[in-house]
Design a protein around this motif. Structure first.
Motif, PDB file in Angstrom:
ATOM      1  N   VAL A  15       0.851  -1.186   0.000  1.00  0.00           N
ATOM      2  CA  VAL A  15       0.000   0.000   0.000  1.00  0.00           C
ATOM      3  C   VAL A  15       0.892   1.244   0.000  1.00  0.00           C
ATOM      4  N   ARG A  18      -2.429   5.114   0.240  1.00  0.00           N
ATOM      5  CA  ARG A  18      -3.751   4.504   0.378  1.00  0.00           C
ATOM      6  C   ARG A  18      -4.220   3.794  -0.900  1.00  0.00           C
ATOM      7  N   ASP A 111      -6.954   2.627  -5.816  1.00  0.00           N
ATOM      8  CA  ASP A 111      -7.598   2.974  -4.555  1.00  0.00           C
ATOM      9  C   ASP A 111      -8.857   2.115  -4.412  1.00  0.00           C
ATOM     10  N   GLY A 128     -11.337  -3.150   1.051  1.00  0.00           N
ATOM     11  CA  GLY A 128     -10.441  -2.111   1.550  1.00  0.00           C
ATOM     12  C   GLY A 128      -9.878  -2.399   2.928  1.00  0.00           C
ATOM     13  N   LEU A 131      -6.335  -1.476   4.129  1.00  0.00           N
ATOM     14  CA  LEU A 131      -5.922  -0.138   4.551  1.00  0.00           C
ATOM     15  C   LEU A 131      -5.598  -0.054   6.037  1.00  0.00           C
ATOM     16  N   ASN A 132      -5.985  -1.077   6.796  1.00  0.00           N
ATOM     17  CA  ASN A 132      -5.674  -1.079   8.225  1.00  0.00           C
ATOM     18  C   ASN A 132      -5.204  -2.458   8.637  1.00  0.00           C
TER      19      ASN A 132
END
Length: 144
Positions: A15, A18, A111, A128, A131-132
């Protein structure tokens, strides 16, 4: 029960800003860089080697963030895919790269919104969650 060959792969979730790096061999199906584990290598070493082969990008492996398994009935393979969070080790990405020994023809960053409009595997990438770090590591057996 049918006999399946076991195949283990190590893949990278890279990544940057983002956006997730994906590769493709036909510009229709997009997937994370990575590939088959050799009997003499570790999973992190496999992921680093495969990313370099497929994109010419040097990466540093971080923690395992996702494990998927599925039965590829078309090819009689029981696949186990281990996904690592990975960091790019350079500021400059290769400009004139070619995966001479493999099928990958291109790579691109996407994205979350752009992922909705492309065919991407595995399906969890569209959520998504990459993303974390709050992924549930083992997602169970997927149908493909």
């Amino acid at each position: 029960m049918q006999d399946y060959a076991l195949e283990v792969t190590a893949r990278a979730l890279i990544v940057k800003n983002r956006q997730l790096l994906l590769v493709s061999n036909d510009y229709k199906l997009w997937y994370t860089p990575g590939g088959h584990l050799h009997p003499s290598e570790t999973l992190p070493a496999c992921m680093v080697r495969e990313v370099k082969e497929e994109t010419d990008i040097d990466v540093q492996p971080n923690q395992i963030v996702y494990v998927a398994e599925f039965f590829d009935k078309k090819h009689n393979v029981h696949k186990v895919e281990v996904y690592f969070a990975a960091e790019i080790c350079t500021d400059e990405l290769p400009k004139h790269w070619l995966d001479q020994d493999g099928p990958v023809k291109t790579y691109q960053f996407f994205d979350v919104e752009a992922l909705k409009d492309i065919h991407v595997a595995p399906a969890f990438l569209k959520t998504g969650k990459w993303l974390n770090s709050g992924l549930d590591i083992y997602q169970g057996s997927e149908k493909r």
